[in-house]
Design a protein around this motif. Structure first.
Motif, PDB file in Angstrom:
ATOM      1  N   GLU A  91       5.690   4.215   2.217  1.00 12.72           N
ATOM      2  CA  GLU A  91       6.214   5.336   3.002  1.00 12.72           C
ATOM      3  C   GLU A  91       6.876   4.848   4.286  1.00 12.72           C
ATOM      4  O   GLU A  91       7.853   5.446   4.741  1.00 12.72           O
ATOM      5  CB  GLU A  91       5.089   6.318   3.294  1.00 12.72           C
ATOM      6  N   ASN A 149       7.372   9.237 -11.180  1.00 15.43           N
ATOM      7  CA  ASN A 149       6.730   8.580 -10.050  1.00 15.43           C
ATOM      8  C   ASN A 149       7.482   7.322  -9.623  1.00 15.43           C
ATOM      9  O   ASN A 149       7.598   7.032  -8.429  1.00 15.43           O
ATOM     10  CB  ASN A 149       5.285   8.228 -10.386  1.00 15.43           C
ATOM     11  N   ARG A 169       1.929   0.327 -10.466  1.00 19.24           N
ATOM     12  CA  ARG A 169       1.128   1.060  -9.496  1.00 19.24           C
ATOM     13  C   ARG A 169       0.398   2.239 -10.152  1.00 19.24           C
ATOM     14  O   ARG A 169       0.817   2.763 -11.187  1.00 19.24           O
ATOM     15  CB  ARG A 169       2.027   1.594  -8.364  1.00 19.24           C
ATOM     16  N   THR A 207       0.845  -1.185   0.000  1.00 19.61           N
ATOM     17  CA  THR A 207       0.000   0.000   0.000  1.00 19.61           C
ATOM     18  C   THR A 207       0.887   1.243   0.000  1.00 19.61           C
ATOM     19  O   THR A 207       2.090   1.172   0.274  1.00 19.61           O
ATOM     20  CB  THR A 207      -0.901   0.033   1.239  1.00 19.61           C
ATOM     21  N   THR A 208       0.297   2.380  -0.282  1.00 12.69           N
ATOM     22  CA  THR A 208       1.065   3.638  -0.241  1.00 12.69           C
ATOM     23  C   THR A 208       1.654   3.852   1.140  1.00 12.69           C
ATOM     24  O   THR A 208       2.821   4.259   1.275  1.00 12.69           O
ATOM     25  CB  THR A 208       0.163   4.820  -0.626  1.00 12.69           C
ATOM     26  N   ASP A 209       0.874   3.581   2.188  1.00 19.24           N
ATOM     27  CA  ASP A 209       1.383   3.750   3.558  1.00 19.24           C
ATOM     28  C   ASP A 209       2.571   2.839   3.818  1.00 19.24           C
ATOM     29  O   ASP A 209       3.533   3.235   4.507  1.00 19.24           O
ATOM     30  CB  ASP A 209       0.276   3.466   4.573  1.00 19.24           C
ATOM     31  N   ASP A 212      -0.630   4.775  -7.851  1.00 17.60           N
ATOM     32  CA  ASP A 212      -0.508   5.867  -6.875  1.00 17.60           C
ATOM     33  C   ASP A 212       0.696   6.733  -7.250  1.00 17.60           C
ATOM     34  O   ASP A 212       1.226   6.639  -8.362  1.00 17.60           O
ATOM     35  CB  ASP A 212      -0.403   5.332  -5.441  1.00 17.60           C
ATOM     36  N   LYS A 213       1.156   7.560  -6.336  1.00 18.42           N
ATOM     37  CA  LYS A 213       2.247   8.488  -6.644  1.00 18.42           C
ATOM     38  C   LYS A 213       3.587   7.799  -6.837  1.00 18.42           C
ATOM     39  O   LYS A 213       4.557   8.442  -7.256  1.00 18.42           O
ATOM     40  CB  LYS A 213       2.357   9.547  -5.544  1.00 18.42           C
ATOM     41  N   TYR A 214       3.671   6.498  -6.557  1.00 14.09           N
ATOM     42  CA  TYR A 214       4.921   5.761  -6.724  1.00 14.09           C
ATOM     43  C   TYR A 214       4.918   4.891  -7.984  1.00 14.09           C
ATOM     44  O   TYR A 214       5.785   4.015  -8.137  1.00 14.09           O
ATOM     45  CB  TYR A 214       5.191   4.892  -5.490  1.00 14.09           C
TER      46      TYR A 214
END
Length: 362
Positions: free
Chosen positions: A139, A191, A181, A134-136, A183-185
């Protein structure tokens, strides 16, 4: 070409100056304790290297999270409990005049469940039945790299080097094959490079003004695209985000076989980039004094010594003594490595490399 130029000092954007152009490549050795702590074999190896004339010595890949482990007896820097041994390693290098760096590593989708690792792919398509991070979670891993760098600084290391090669997590995120992906990654080249750049920016923000940052990256396999990686490297060099770039090639003389740079040396694709204050070096079959010197002529600022350092611990000193020095012919007997001070654990690791240790030798 003058081999003598290898012994000229080299300034870096932050921290101490390299006393010559020899950097020890990060070498996997599988001799740490099972919890990642520095072992007596790690410390002995580092002490041998520290008196061997290298300007900058990198550790082998060190785990930034316990779940990111790739192989048995991998060095760790994911816990404060690792600080004691890491401090001893850093001290050994500093006391003998060298610069030190911990290579920061997370295995990503290649993490080993057998060792407690948790595969962490960028894409749900990479491993059957394993969902993408996941994005979290991305990070969190980013922050683990930054926390590990802070630990390296506390232990007395001059810097860290990010392992962005060979399909490990930073490399994996760069790959359009392994990263689908949304998302931002993921998606654009910008990205897919975001994780690496956020790690670099976070380390620069959290660590001291003299702390050095290196970045090792490769351009082969794992769906990596040379043109994209050159674009990413160009941005990182232009923004002077790092102190040195380590181009990890299997052969420093290899030729690009296809695409826009077909027929050129892989090295020239990157040495032709404007670097500003960032230094560039290469690894890959640098086994002789003459080849090391030639690479400075080809545009490198320094060279990374790997296999030649395993064969002859004090490779820089041998080159200084003999400008025609060449490494022993491979494969070698296990006893040769043992006589040079290598542990049985390291020797057993090297048995897994094709044609390095003679088969059935003792």
């Amino acid at each position: 070409m003058s081999v003598a130029e290898l012994f000229e000092p080299l300034t870096l954007r932050h921290g101490p100056t390299m006393r010559n152009r020899f950097m020890l490549a990060p070498l996997t050795n599988q001799q740490s304790e099972r919890d990642g702590a520095v072992s007596k074999f790690d410390q002995s190896w580092m002490e041998q290297l520290a008196q061997s004339g290298y300007a900058l010595i990198q550790t082998g890949a060190a785990t930034v999270e316990a779940s990111g482990i790739a192989y048995e007896r991998q060095l760790g820097i994911h816990s404060d409990e690792h600080l004691y041994g890491l401090t001893q390693m850093a001290t050994a290098i500093r006391d003998r005049g060298g610069i030190s760096a911990v290579q920061l590593h997370h295995a990503g989708h290649r993490a080993s469940p057998e060792l407690g690792g948790v595969p962490a792919p960028a894409s749900s398509l990479t491993l059957p039945g394993v969902r993408a991070l996941t994005t979290d979670e991305v990070e969190r891993i980013r922050d683990s790299f930054i926390a590990a760098a802070r630990r390296a600084e506390l232990a007395g290391f001059d810097g860290v080097a990010l392992h962005g090669a060979f399909g490990w997590i930073l490399s994996e995120f760069m790959s359009p094959l392994l990263n689908n992906r949304t998302d931002k990654y993921g998606g654009t080249t910008e990205n897919r490079a975001r994780l690496t750049i956020e790690v670099i920016e976070g380390i620069r923000r959290e660590c001291g003004p003299d702390f050095q940052i290196g970045w090792r990256f490769s351009v082969e396999r794992y769906g990596l695209l040379l043109e994209e990686l050159r674009e990413i490297a160009a941005e990182i060099l232009d923004r002077e985000l790092i102190d040195y770039l380590d181009l990890a090639l299997w052969d420093s003389a290899q030729i690009v076989r296809e695409g826009a740079f077909s027929g050129q040396t892989m090295l020239s694709v990157f040495t032709s980039l404007p670097r500003k204050g960032v230094r560039l070096g290469v690894a890959g079959k640098i086994m002789s004094a003459q080849r090391a010197g030639q690479l400075l002529d080809e545009g490198c600022d320094f060279v990374l010594i790997g296999r030649a350092a395993i064969l002859q611990r004090d490779f820089p000193l041998q080159v200084k003594k003999n400008p025609m020095y060449d490494s022993p012919e491979l494969p070698v007997r296990a006893q040769y490595l043992r006589d040079g001070g290598m542990s049985e654990l390291f020797i057993n690791h090297m048995r897994g490399w094709p044609s390095f240790v003679q088969r059935f030798s003792v």
